[in-house]
Write an enzyme that holds these catalytic residues in place. Structure first.
Site, PDB file in Angstrom:
ATOM      1  N   ASP A 215       0.806  -1.227   0.000  1.00  9.20           N
ATOM      2  CA  ASP A 215       0.000   0.000   0.000  1.00  9.20           C
ATOM      3  C   ASP A 215       0.841   1.280   0.000  1.00  9.20           C
ATOM      4  O   ASP A 215       0.631   2.166   0.848  1.00  9.20           O
ATOM      5  CB  ASP A 215      -0.923   0.015   1.236  1.00  9.20           C
TER       6      ASP A 215
ATOM      7  N   GLU B 206     -11.256  -0.279  -3.538  1.00  9.32           N
ATOM      8  CA  GLU B 206     -10.599   0.247  -2.340  1.00  9.32           C
ATOM      9  C   GLU B 206      -9.431   1.121  -2.781  1.00  9.32           C
ATOM     10  O   GLU B 206      -9.265   1.419  -3.963  1.00  9.32           O
ATOM     11  CB  GLU B 206     -10.143  -0.890  -1.411  1.00  9.32           C
TER      12      GLU B 206
END
Ligand code: FUB
Length: 452
Positions: free
Chosen positions: A32, A212
């Site tokens: 991420d 997401e």
């Protein structure tokens, strides 16, 4: 095989020289990544994957079904996309006043800078059980910290994957969310960056499947909303798509795919940044661990078409940045490969790869080698079990000028280091192509140019 050389403990930070190859962070598992440019340096703020420890269950921890286990965050920086510094832990679960001490839910973070102050937003498992995740804030006056964590999470931001964006007029917005339907959300932030203001809006007209990791940036007056999404959560993995709008609150029009899905890693999560006049996409994959919840951050160049659309990014093992010709060149982190494969060995935490199954009609290209030395020889670490064989090293293409021809000792079926005199001396920055000529399969570990 890939050996990471220089690993120096420098005060509380670790310097890593990684030869400009993917994955770029190998001392810990990271996912991420948010990449930002502050004070001329490129900083990476990833999440930190760790394996589950059953001992935690004795303290009341409950392993969540998705398998992501995360206890803290590190920050990294670089000026050349080759050498990275790990600035150590910047925010940890144990220090979050509002967080569960046994939550292990520190998912994708993100950061922004306003008037010389750094605002680091992170999801975490709340101690008050008010939701799966709440989003909190830590602030600092330097990009690598120290960070001070706010006493409470931000009311109204329940969820994951925060992404703050500040427009040219100074107004800050927060994007976040995860789920199906219109599940990505946006809301304005107050001037102090510590609360939301106004109405929260669900972002419409995006693919209705699972989404997401929103990441928003502005280029030439257009707002790019980029996000991982998954067509089929049971049988598929995430690809990264994008939409374009003319205002931070939308509407956004879906434009297509920036990165295709990896077959073997359920998630992908990215950020996009311009550094020294080149755009890059940072993302993650699991090619060290081969496990979906122990991921590693990678980077590749990103290009825009003249109409503002984004050219699809093809993930490479080679990554970005120049490799010095004086380094051992791990050719298995290739830019292009033809008729050969990569073998993987993972021993004692040191990631190692090699080229395998290379024979006649096989070639491997490794881009951007900078000849900052004047070598006379090249050495190759290889293995061969046939009657006849050699490797040609050529410039820029498989038919390009010959740099050297390395003959194999065919009486030796063990790993051998072959040395060849250079045909001509390469100059500047060029792409190396190893062309295999062999009656049997060969393995190649590395290539090293030398003066002697
Ligand atoms: O890293 C945990 C979660 O996986 C992130 O929050 C998602 O974006 C996905 O990458």
């Amino acid at each position: 095989m890939k050996k990471y050389g220089l690993m120096l403990l420098l005060f509380f930070s670790i310097s890593m020289q990684l030869l400009a190859q993917n994955p770029i962070i190998t001392n810990i598992y990271t996912a991420d990544p948010t990449a930002r440019v502050y004070n001329g340096k490129l900083y990476i703020y990833p999440s930190h994957d760790v394996p589950w420890n059953p001992e935690w269950e004795k303290l009341g921890a409950v392993k969540e079904g998705h398998g992501h286990v995360m206890t803290d965050y590190h920050a990294f920086s670089t000026t050349d996309l080759v050498n990275y510094t790990d600035h150590g832990v910047i925010v940890a679960q144990k220090d979050v006043p509002w967080g569960s001490k046994v939550g292990y839910g520190m998912w994708a973070p993100c950061i922004t800078e306003k008037e010389g102050k750094y605002y680091y937003y992170f999801p975490n498992t709340p101690a008050d059980k008010s939701g799966f995740r709440q989003i909190g804030l830590a602030t600092a006056t330097q990009p690598e910290g120290p960070f001070t964590i706010e006493p409470n999470y931000i009311e109204g931001l329940k969820g994951i994957d925060p992404n703050p964006f500040i427009d040219d007029d100074g107004q800050a917005y927060m994007y976040w969310g995860g789920g199906k339907g219109n599940s990505l959300k946006v809301v304005k932030l107050t001037a102090d960056m510590k609360a939301i203001e106004g109405e929260t809006m669900a972002i419409e007209n995006l693919p209705q499947e699972y989404k997401e990791g929103p990441f928003v940036f502005k280029r030439n007056g257009l707002y790019y909303l980029t996000f991982p999404h998954n067509k089929d959560t049971k049988n598929s993995t995430e690809e990264i798509g994008y939409a374009i709008g003319k205002h931070p609150l939308g509407p956004f029009e879906f434009k297509g795919t920036i990165m295709d899905r990896f077959e073997d890693c359920w998630t992908n999560h990215h950020s996009i940044v311009e550094y020294k006049k080149q755009w890059y996409m940072f993302y993650h994959h699991n090619d060290i661990s081969k496990v979906g919840n122990l991921r590693s951050v990678a980077v590749d160049s990103l290009f825009f078409e003249a109409d503002g659309s984004i050219r699809k990014v093809i993930p490479t093992l080679r990554g970005v940045g120049l490799t010095s010709a004086s380094d051992t060149i791990q050719i298995d982190r290739y830019s292009h490969i033809h008729n050969a494969e990569i073998g993987f060995v993972h021993q004692a935490g040191v990631p190692e790869w090699k080229i395998t199954k290379a024979k006649k009609d096989s070639w491997v290209q490794y881009n951007s080698v900078h000849f900052d030395i004047k070598p006379k020889f090249v050495k190759l670490k290889l293995k061969h079990t046939g009657q006849k064989g050699w490797i040609e090293i050529r410039e820029n293409s498989k038919n390009g000028p010959l740099i050297a021809k390395a003959l194999v000792d065919t009486t030796n079926d063990k790993w051998q280091t072959v040395k060849a005199k250079l045909d001509h001396k390469p100059k500047g920055t060029l792409n190396l192509v190893c062309v295999f000529e062999s009656d049997a399969e060969m393995e190649l570990d590395w290539v090293l140019f030398s003066k002697k």
